[in-house]
Scaffold this active site. Structure first.
Site, short mmCIF file in Angstrom:
data_model
loop_
_atom_site.label_atom_id
_atom_site.label_comp_id
_atom_site.label_asym_id
_atom_site.label_seq_id
_atom_site.Cartn_x
_atom_site.Cartn_y
_atom_site.Cartn_z
N SER A 1 0.64 -1.41 0.52
CA SER A 1 0.05 0.29 0.35
C SER A 1 0.80 1.09 -0.11
CB SER A 1 -0.76 -0.03 1.12
OG SER A 1 -1.66 1.19 0.35
N ASN A 2 0.15 2.20 0.32
CA ASN A 2 1.20 3.65 1.14
C ASN A 2 0.85 4.55 1.80
OD1 ASN A 2 -1.12 5.15 -0.48
ND2 ASN A 2 -1.09 3.99 -2.06
N ARG A 3 1.24 5.51 1.87
CA ARG A 3 0.47 6.58 3.06
C ARG A 3 -0.15 7.24 2.52
NH1 ARG A 3 5.36 6.74 6.28
NH2 ARG A 3 7.60 5.85 5.11
N ALA B 1 -4.99 7.14 -4.11
CA ALA B 1 -3.39 6.95 -4.81
C ALA B 1 -3.84 6.03 -5.34
CB ALA B 1 -2.46 7.20 -2.96
#
Ligand code: CTP
Ligand code: CA
Length: 224
Positions: free
Chosen positions: A33-35, A100
């Site tokens: 995943s991402n922030r 995102a």
């Protein structure tokens, strides 16, 4: 007050927004995943609602409550987000891709939890579909707005992304430690055919209202 909502700049419009990260399973307990916190996308959805639009928010996993008066559809993976977006695209006037989306997912999610047998581990990743680019290719298509999250060459990368995906507008922001992702404020530079404008650093709530005002103006002046 009710009157000011009804006569808002997006009164009668249907707006579809994506927000948050996606999660791509590695095994039953782990993911890529991402922030992204989802805050920018949620603020954009709320601002569109304030402007009088009927808003659907397709959201990846975030720790935020759904904004009042908005239909929210929760998803986990990029593929689920793509399906939810396609299902809500009919009759949509404006699409804003603030999610995102993970660019890659593990080629295959392991059925069982991976064990640490070796000193190193490689994951095979495959490309996810580009949800925003697909929306921009639809016929008829909504007024299509993307974001560009960049750590370098903001201006050039954003302009290229807008052209390559045939977007009506792109909102570019710098991302990195303390910038863009997972913070409460942000700055954006908007690009459209033949113009650009920088919106100064401010809370994501205020920034989203400014962005929606610019989108509404371009949507009415130069519909897709
Ligand atoms: N996006 C999308 N689906 C994807 C990837 C991105 O809808 N699979 C959308 C994002 O919501 C955003 C825009 O595309 O509105 C740009 O995302 P960004 O990550 O900045 O650019 P990419 O096109 O993915 O290119 P790269 O990550 O290589 O810079
Ligand atoms: Ca990307």
């Amino acid at each position: 007050l009710a009157g000011s909502f009804e006569t808002g700049s997006l009164a009668g419009c249907r707006v579809l927004v994506t927000a948050g990260p996606t999660r791509e399973a590695i095994d039953p307990v782990r993911f890529v995943s991402n922030r992204s916190s989802g805050r920018m996308g949620y603020a954009v959805a709320a601002a569109a609602r304030e402007a009088g639009a009927r808003v659907t928010l397709v959201s990846g996993p975030v720790a935020l409550d759904g904004p009042a008066g908005i239909e929210r559809v929760m998803v986990e993976t990029a593929e689920e987000m793509r399906v939810a977006v396609q299902a809500h695209l009919t009759g949509c006037d404006i699409f804003i891709g603030a999610a995102a989306v993970a660019d890659y997912r593990p080629a295959q999610a392991a059925a069982q939890k991976l064990k640490k047998h070796n000193a190193t581990l490689s994951l095979d990743l495959v490309r996810n579909p580009d949800i925003l680019a697909e929306v921009a290719r639809a016929h008829p298509r909504p007024f299509t707005v993307g974001f560009a999250a960049e750590t370098e060459d903001l201006d050039a990368n954003a302009r290229t992304k807008r052209m390559q995906k045939s977007l009506d507008m792109i909102a570019a922001n710098r991302v990195g430690p303390g910038q863009g992702f997972d913070v409460g404020d942000n700055a954006l530079t908007l690009y459209w055919e033949g113009g650009s404008e920088s919106l100064p650093h401010q809370s994501k709530t205020r920034l989203a209202r400014e962005l929606i005002a610019r989108i509404a103006q371009r949507f009415h002046d130069a519909p897709p």
